[in-house]
Motif scaffolding. Sequence first.
Motif, PDB file in Angstrom:
ATOM      1  N   ASP A 109       6.013   3.189  -0.266  1.00 14.93           N
ATOM      2  CA  ASP A 109       5.194   1.971  -0.332  1.00 14.93           C
ATOM      3  C   ASP A 109       5.631   0.990   0.742  1.00 14.93           C
ATOM      4  O   ASP A 109       6.817   0.902   1.055  1.00 14.93           O
ATOM      5  CB  ASP A 109       5.327   1.314  -1.713  1.00 14.93           C
ATOM      6  CG  ASP A 109       4.755   2.193  -2.813  1.00 14.93           C
ATOM      7  OD1 ASP A 109       3.797   2.942  -2.531  1.00 14.93           O
ATOM      8  OD2 ASP A 109       5.280   2.149  -3.943  1.00 14.93           O
ATOM      9  N   GLN A 147      -3.259   6.569   4.298  1.00 18.60           N
ATOM     10  CA  GLN A 147      -3.169   5.716   3.116  1.00 18.60           C
ATOM     11  C   GLN A 147      -3.702   6.487   1.909  1.00 18.60           C
ATOM     12  O   GLN A 147      -4.704   7.195   2.019  1.00 18.60           O
ATOM     13  CB  GLN A 147      -3.970   4.429   3.333  1.00 18.60           C
ATOM     14  CG  GLN A 147      -3.602   3.379   2.289  1.00 18.60           C
ATOM     15  CD  GLN A 147      -4.366   2.080   2.452  1.00 18.60           C
ATOM     16  OE1 GLN A 147      -4.910   1.816   3.524  1.00 18.60           O
ATOM     17  NE2 GLN A 147      -4.409   1.290   1.391  1.00 18.60           N
ATOM     18  N   ARG A 168      -2.591   4.014  -5.028  1.00 15.61           N
ATOM     19  CA  ARG A 168      -1.286   3.554  -5.509  1.00 15.61           C
ATOM     20  C   ARG A 168      -0.685   4.520  -6.527  1.00 15.61           C
ATOM     21  O   ARG A 168       0.496   4.459  -6.835  1.00 15.61           O
ATOM     22  CB  ARG A 168      -1.400   2.151  -6.130  1.00 15.61           C
ATOM     23  CG  ARG A 168      -1.454   1.004  -5.125  1.00 15.61           C
ATOM     24  CD  ARG A 168      -0.220   0.972  -4.226  1.00 15.61           C
ATOM     25  NE  ARG A 168       1.030   1.067  -4.976  1.00 15.61           N
ATOM     26  CZ  ARG A 168       1.782   0.049  -5.321  1.00 15.61           C
ATOM     27  NH1 ARG A 168       1.435  -1.165  -4.982  1.00 15.61           N
ATOM     28  NH2 ARG A 168       2.897   0.229  -5.991  1.00 15.61           N
ATOM     29  N   ASP A 169      -1.525   5.418  -7.087  1.00 14.55           N
ATOM     30  CA  ASP A 169      -1.001   6.348  -8.097  1.00 14.55           C
ATOM     31  C   ASP A 169      -0.680   7.728  -7.512  1.00 14.55           C
ATOM     32  O   ASP A 169      -0.290   8.627  -8.256  1.00 14.55           O
ATOM     33  CB  ASP A 169      -1.994   6.491  -9.259  1.00 14.55           C
ATOM     34  CG  ASP A 169      -3.343   7.003  -8.784  1.00 14.55           C
ATOM     35  OD1 ASP A 169      -3.598   6.980  -7.551  1.00 14.55           O
ATOM     36  OD2 ASP A 169      -4.149   7.435  -9.632  1.00 14.55           O
ATOM     37  N   GLU A 189       0.858  -1.183   0.000  1.00 12.81           N
ATOM     38  CA  GLU A 189       0.000   0.000   0.000  1.00 12.81           C
ATOM     39  C   GLU A 189       0.896   1.235   0.000  1.00 12.81           C
ATOM     40  O   GLU A 189       2.064   1.171   0.394  1.00 12.81           O
ATOM     41  CB  GLU A 189      -0.945   0.010   1.213  1.00 12.81           C
ATOM     42  CG  GLU A 189      -0.239   0.017   2.545  1.00 12.81           C
ATOM     43  CD  GLU A 189      -1.227  -0.023   3.709  1.00 12.81           C
ATOM     44  OE1 GLU A 189      -2.418  -0.321   3.498  1.00 12.81           O
ATOM     45  OE2 GLU A 189      -0.794   0.268   4.838  1.00 12.81           O
ATOM     46  N   ARG A 190       0.342   2.364  -0.477  1.00 15.19           N
ATOM     47  CA  ARG A 190       1.119   3.611  -0.539  1.00 15.19           C
ATOM     48  C   ARG A 190       0.673   4.509   0.608  1.00 15.19           C
ATOM     49  O   ARG A 190      -0.531   4.694   0.847  1.00 15.19           O
ATOM     50  CB  ARG A 190       0.903   4.289  -1.891  1.00 15.19           C
ATOM     51  CG  ARG A 190       1.718   5.561  -2.050  1.00 15.19           C
ATOM     52  CD  ARG A 190       1.956   5.917  -3.493  1.00 15.19           C
ATOM     53  NE  ARG A 190       2.878   4.960  -4.116  1.00 15.19           N
ATOM     54  CZ  ARG A 190       3.392   5.116  -5.340  1.00 15.19           C
ATOM     55  NH1 ARG A 190       3.075   6.178  -6.067  1.00 15.19           N
ATOM     56  NH2 ARG A 190       4.216   4.216  -5.835  1.00 15.19           N
TER      57      ARG A 190
END
Lengths: 249, 249
Positions: free
Chosen positions: B66, B95, B98-99, B2-3
């Motif tokens: 990440d 959180q 992802r982009d 996760e980012r």
Amino acid sequence: MERLKAIIQYDGTNYAGYQIQPNGNTVQAELEKALSKMHKGRKVKVTASGRTDSGVHALGQVIHFDTDLNIPVENWKRALSSMLPQDIYILSVEQVGRDFHARYDAKGKEYRYFIWNDQEPNIFKRHYRYHIKADLDVAAMQQACKYIEGEHDFTSFCSPRTDIKGDKIRLIHEASVQKEGEELVFVFRGSGFLYNMVRILVGTLVEVGRHDRDPGEIPMIIEAKEREAAGKTAPPQGLFLREVFYDED
Amino acid sequence: MERLKAIIQYDGTNYAGYQIQPNGNTVQAELEKALSKMHKGRKVKVTASGRTDSGVHALGQVIHFDTDLNIPVENWKRALSSMLPQDIYILSVEQVGRDFHARYDAKGKEYRYFIWNDQEPNIFKRHYRYHIKADLDVAAMQQACKYIEGEHDFTSFCSPRTDIKGDKIRLIHEASVQKEGEELVFVFRGSGFLYNMVRILVGTLVEVGRHDRDPGEIPMIIEAKEREAAGKTAPPQGLFLREVFYDED
């Protein structure tokens, strides 16, 4: 030879305290090194109103030293400041009588202690504030401060590591605390202070602010005349020697 | 994987800037070292909204990285802060998709610059303020600030050491200065900033404040599109990255 009195500021963060000692850099050593350079390598002894511990700061420490240099007194502030590191600064220099003594003639001192009282730390003040997250009851601490004012035997608020030989009776003219934004500002003004006295007073007042002690316990702590009766010693970085008082002031 | 997006503060005094480099300690290196420890020695790359120079501070720098660690997001702030030195602090962790990209998605930034404007230095702020003894004409500087606001080609306010390849047109929403006690507080908020741009703007505004330049010269300096037309680069220690703006804000 003439005697000069100087009011100086220093950031105690990078010093092992004011007084010269075998290990570690000290404010006194920096002052004597600068003066020695100005006096062609000759040793010049500097006497302060008292020492401050490692990490403790000064807004108005007072020193005296003797010199035979032919520098007009109004040029001394700049001349000496320019020889010192960035964390020591000379606020003023004046000529005094040959019998003036920065320590023996001091009639009183004022200290300030600063607490950063917020959930989040302030990393930019980490060397200048004691960080406490918990909400402190300022009114209770103010009430406790009232019991500190006056003339008392402050043995309970003196580190056992002291080398004081005389009595431990001191007259405190002002003990107070105020909330200013996220900060708590303590003022302690009195005839003199014992070793670690302000930090033990603050540590005890913080326990009152946390409701771990009642303000009314202060007289009993004083009465006990033993260090164990008082609270913890607050850390050095919140403590500032603000002013030293002399008769001529 | 996760980012995570984190808002961080740091005191830049003891760092050779934000970005990792061969010589000298950097904020990014400390962050990646802490994250690597948390990830059993695996390298974790940290991406920031942009770099800051040696001695420059951050009140709200934004980073992303990440992770595949099983730490609830609400525990990340404390977990990561506890691994970092006292001069880096994690304000928040959340959180993100992802982009999300801390640099490419940044829509703007706000910087503050602080001047200590007094005859006497403030040794306790020496790492956080630019000390100027001379009286500065704040009204003249405010007038000059008005010419900075808007969309301009800021080539004159960009260090030639830049590696920016695109154009140097930026939109400045706010450029202002206010006197607060002994301090001057500058605010610069805009779509983006060139290399050393805020420090060159402040250096030029200080010349206006000293009456070495007229406020009306600013449009000509902008028009010149050459670094030599603008003033000196103000020192790093007065500069704080205050906030980075993203669309979701």
